[in-house]
Write a protein that holds these residues in place. Structure first.
Motif, PDB file in Angstrom:
ATOM      1  N   ILE A   1      -0.451   1.974   5.641  1.00  0.00           N
ATOM      2  CA  ILE A   1       0.798   1.800   4.910  1.00  0.00           C
ATOM      3  C   ILE A   1       1.952   1.549   5.862  1.00  0.00           C
ATOM      4  O   ILE A   1       1.800   1.591   7.070  1.00  0.00           O
ATOM      5  N   GLY A   2       3.133   1.281   5.276  1.00  0.00           N
ATOM      6  CA  GLY A   2       4.375   1.126   6.045  1.00  0.00           C
ATOM      7  C   GLY A   2       4.484  -0.180   6.750  1.00  0.00           C
ATOM      8  O   GLY A   2       5.294  -0.350   7.639  1.00  0.00           O
TER       9      GLY A   2
ATOM     10  N   THR B   1       0.830  -1.211   0.000  1.00  0.00           N
ATOM     11  CA  THR B   1       0.000   0.000   0.000  1.00  0.00           C
ATOM     12  C   THR B   1       0.865   1.262   0.000  1.00  0.00           C
ATOM     13  O   THR B   1       0.448   2.290  -0.522  1.00  0.00           O
ATOM     14  N   THR B   2       2.076   1.172   0.582  1.00  0.00           N
ATOM     15  CA  THR B   2       2.999   2.304   0.518  1.00  0.00           C
ATOM     16  C   THR B   2       3.376   2.578  -0.935  1.00  0.00           C
ATOM     17  O   THR B   2       3.362   3.729  -1.392  1.00  0.00           O
TER      18      THR B   2
ATOM     19  N   VAL C   1       0.369   4.174  -2.715  1.00  0.00           N
ATOM     20  CA  VAL C   1       0.192   5.603  -2.432  1.00  0.00           C
ATOM     21  C   VAL C   1       1.183   6.430  -3.256  1.00  0.00           C
ATOM     22  O   VAL C   1       0.824   7.456  -3.845  1.00  0.00           O
ATOM     23  N   LEU C   2       2.442   5.958  -3.323  1.00  0.00           N
ATOM     24  CA  LEU C   2       3.441   6.700  -4.093  1.00  0.00           C
ATOM     25  C   LEU C   2       3.082   6.713  -5.580  1.00  0.00           C
ATOM     26  O   LEU C   2       3.158   7.751  -6.241  1.00  0.00           O
TER      27      LEU C   2
ATOM     28  N   SER D   1       5.967   3.719  11.333  1.00  0.00           N
ATOM     29  CA  SER D   1       4.707   4.149  10.725  1.00  0.00           C
ATOM     30  C   SER D   1       3.664   4.448  11.794  1.00  0.00           C
ATOM     31  O   SER D   1       2.891   5.382  11.657  1.00  0.00           O
TER      32      SER D   1
ATOM     33  N   ALA E   1       4.516   7.849   3.397  1.00  0.00           N
ATOM     34  CA  ALA E   1       5.080   6.867   2.471  1.00  0.00           C
ATOM     35  C   ALA E   1       6.527   7.193   2.125  1.00  0.00           C
ATOM     36  O   ALA E   1       7.394   6.315   2.119  1.00  0.00           O
TER      37      ALA E   1
END
Ligand SMILES: [K+]
Ligand SMILES: [K+]
Lengths: 441, 441
Positions: free
Chosen positions: B440-441, A312-313, A316-317, A419, A346
């Motif tokens: 995330i992360g 998911t990181t 997002v990027l 995080s 992120a």
């Protein structure tokens, strides 16, 4: 006392997580250092016990000693370490998610520990129970599928232990093996791949899928993004690996087309971050090594036993980039907006991970005298708690092994902590400065 | 006609830049392919002419043929290519900066080319003139300092040409040499380092410094950040390189302490992206190679002849992380706020760069059969238009050399274009979706 514990844990979830993991790893190191855990009834060196315990609790799978160096008791200790580590990671992830998801309403309460009390900690047992039930159910299913294969190969006793061990090791994304026996059987291969896939999705996604099936709940954005990116990386990785290893006699070259595709899919899945392998990693082409490095760095789903920066990181990027290219003011996907501040989180996660790996590679080259390709691969495998190995974890001098222990520990605990720490606080400010745009790019 | 040209150029600054660079590179390739440019009066292969021309116009410095393979005429052509390329890059950067800095008020006009007319293009000659005056002045100063050294070594004629060639090559960050003559002289070494340093700051910073000195203008944020990060990377890189090469007999090992520090500072400065070297890159330790790779990827100042992602891009990402760790809602530095949308641009630039390099490395390993460390170093050197070489540019088969040509071209033009394209457009939208935070992360 309970109140004080609550203060410590909820006041500094990051510190609590670090202490807890260190404590559990220390305990299992002590157990594995006992003579009874060694294959020949002799105690193994402390560093080997520490590498194995850290690797098992962080569900990495890198080992300095092969499975033949452990007694049955040793293997049971490793199994327990994987189970405790995996459950701990998932529970912690779920709990931190709970904290973070309530961030907005809890912002003030989070910062002053005063108003945090039993009600907060009171949810933990229920959460643990849910995680444990889900985990044991899935592991039992996986073991049941593999049971006939292992029993027919190894007899009832050893076969059952193998089935349970591989079910736990797969679902926890641990990558520990008991020797190469049976891993080439298609049923075992497929079951392990499915177990790793499910484990790497993460509890938040598995729980969402459960609620979708049984309660017709609508899918949330986190689940959708996790599934999409996971499938994309799995299939994309498999295509690249198949292409780069197609004619390599040391890996896929000698197999039938069907087996080539099956093993490429397996290898792709294992990079994020199952860590099982059917052939020697170093026999792969340099192109596959590079693809593997990238996939190991990305890792699996947030709140899962997989490591890395999380899918998911990456999502997002990538979505931020798409928005930038399109010229959209807001980051949109699936008719939802993602807050721009999440891009900063992120960026922090990725940069922290990259800096950690780079520093470790510098240290590893200095200590081991090995080249950059080997040390980078092993460092990424440790950071991403993947467990694929160039053999460096076994061959490195003691200092190098301690570096890898540190990397597995920070790779596992640090990114969760980071995080959670980042997501949990936002200091409101009441003054503004004039805006100025430096030229970049 | 003039109006139509204005439409094309201002309507698609990116496309115009790409076409212009391709045209100039094509022209210099043709010139270098003439027999008169070769050392023995024979025409060199087209690919060598293309590599040299691309390398000179993009001020990279990677070459497939050493300086001894070119005649005096060949060296003059290379000098011209560097000067034209360097001036082109700086002018283009300054012009795009001008466009971008007026983005807010010009947003609508930028998107519809109708209202853009002569007034916009009318500024270009003035801009070019300013850039040319600054460049020639600084190059003349650099040449004057080195002149006595070269004249005493090589006589008046050849010495003067050497002084001019190295002044242009240094200030343009080109890294082209005429053979190793004189590069070990401390005056030449220091002058080249200063030239590279000044050139890598970028025209926006040099012009700001000029206005500060002569018109007491207050320093802007871009200049402050560029200076801070540049000095940090220069000194930090020098310390790391000195530490890692201190006892290496093939590089700094045999020198006095003072020379070790001086050469480490030189080597650090050359990674971003001067490209001169006093010893063989491959004689360095793996640790230094890794540090060099990171510095090459970062590159120099925006709007300069240096390549890479640029120091201000790094600054924006680091400031975003600091803001995230502190829990600040806004990114603040030096009593200024940086818009959060700029983080997205920075992410896009870094990700695009990383993807480009990764793809090129996969292609280069496949074509050349060389290992990941060598191909990654050479790819980063080409992408960052640095010019430090493992020897791969010279030894690679023709397909590999064309890949490096492409990488230099995109590394130079692509990132300017990308950032201009990204910065110049923002489509306003009038509907919103509900916000949802993936984990995330
Ligand atoms: K693993
Ligand atoms: K250069």
């Amino acid at each position: 006392m309970a109140r004080k514990l609550a203060d410590v844990v909820t006041g500094h979830p990051g510190r609590a997580a670090i202490s807890l993991f260190a404590l559990v790893i220390g305990g299992f190191t002590a157990l594995l250092a006992l003579p009874v855990a060694g294959a020949d009834g002799e105690a193994m060196p402390l560093v080997d016990a520490a590498v194995t315990a850290t690797s098992a609790v962080t569900v990495t799978g890198l080992t300095s000693l092969g499975p033949e160096h452990f007694s049955f008791v040793g293997h049971v200790i490793i199994l327990l370490a994987i189970q405790v580590g995996g459950l701990g990671i998932v529970t912690l992830g779920a709990w931190l998610t709970l904290l973070v998801s309530r961030r907005l309403s809890l912002r003030t309460r989070m910062l002053s520990t005063e108003s945090l009390g039993v009600s907060k900690l009171g949810e933990v047992p229920a959460l643990v129970l849910t995680v444990v039930i889900f985990t044991f159910t899935i592991e039992a299913l996986l073991a049941a599928v593999m049971l006939p294969v292992f029993v027919s190969q190894l007899g009832a006793g050893e076969g059952t232990f193998h089935a349970v061990f591989y079910a736990v090791s797969a679902f926890a994304n641990a990558g520990f093996t008991l020797g190469a026996t049976g891993l080439d059987h298609p049923v075992v291969l497929t079951t392990i791949n499915i177990g790793v896939f499910a484990g790497a999705l993460g509890f938040p996604v598995v729980y969402m899928l459960y609620r979708m099936v049984f309660y017709r709940a609508p899918m949330n954005l986190h689940t959708r993004l996790t599934l999409e990116v996971t499938v994309l990386l799995l299939v994309g990785g498999a295509i690249l690996i198949a292409a780069f290893e197609w004619a390599n006699p040391a890996t896929l070259g000698g197999l039938s087309t069907w087996d080539k595709l099956h093993q490429a899919l397996f290898a792709s899945g294992m990079t994020r971050s199952g860590g099982f392998s059917t052939y020697d990693v170093m026999d792969q082409t340099d192109q596959t090594l590079l693809v593997t490095c990238v996939l190991m760095f990305i890792g699996g789903g947030a709140g899962s036993t997989a490591g890395g920066i999380k899918v998911t990181t990456l999502a997002v990027l990538l979505l931020a980039i798409v928005a930038e290219i399109r010229g959209d003011e807001h980051i949109r996907v699936h008719q939802r907006e993602i807050p721009t501040t999440l891009v900063r989180v992120a960026v922090a996660v990725v940069t922290a991970g990259a800096l950690l790996v780079l520093t470790a590679v510098v240290a590893l080259t200095a200590v081991t005298g090995q080249g950059l390709a080997t040390t980078t691969f092993e460092a990424l495998s440790a950071f991403g708690t993947v467990g694929l190995t160039t053999g460096l974890t076994a061959s490195a001098p003691e200092a190098g092994q301690w570096i890898l222990v540190g990397l597995m520990f920070i790779g596992r605990v640090g990114i969760i902590t980071l995080s959670a720490g980042l997501a949990a606080r936002h200091t409101p400010t009441f003054y503004r400065y004039p805006t100025e745009r430096p030229i970049i790019g």
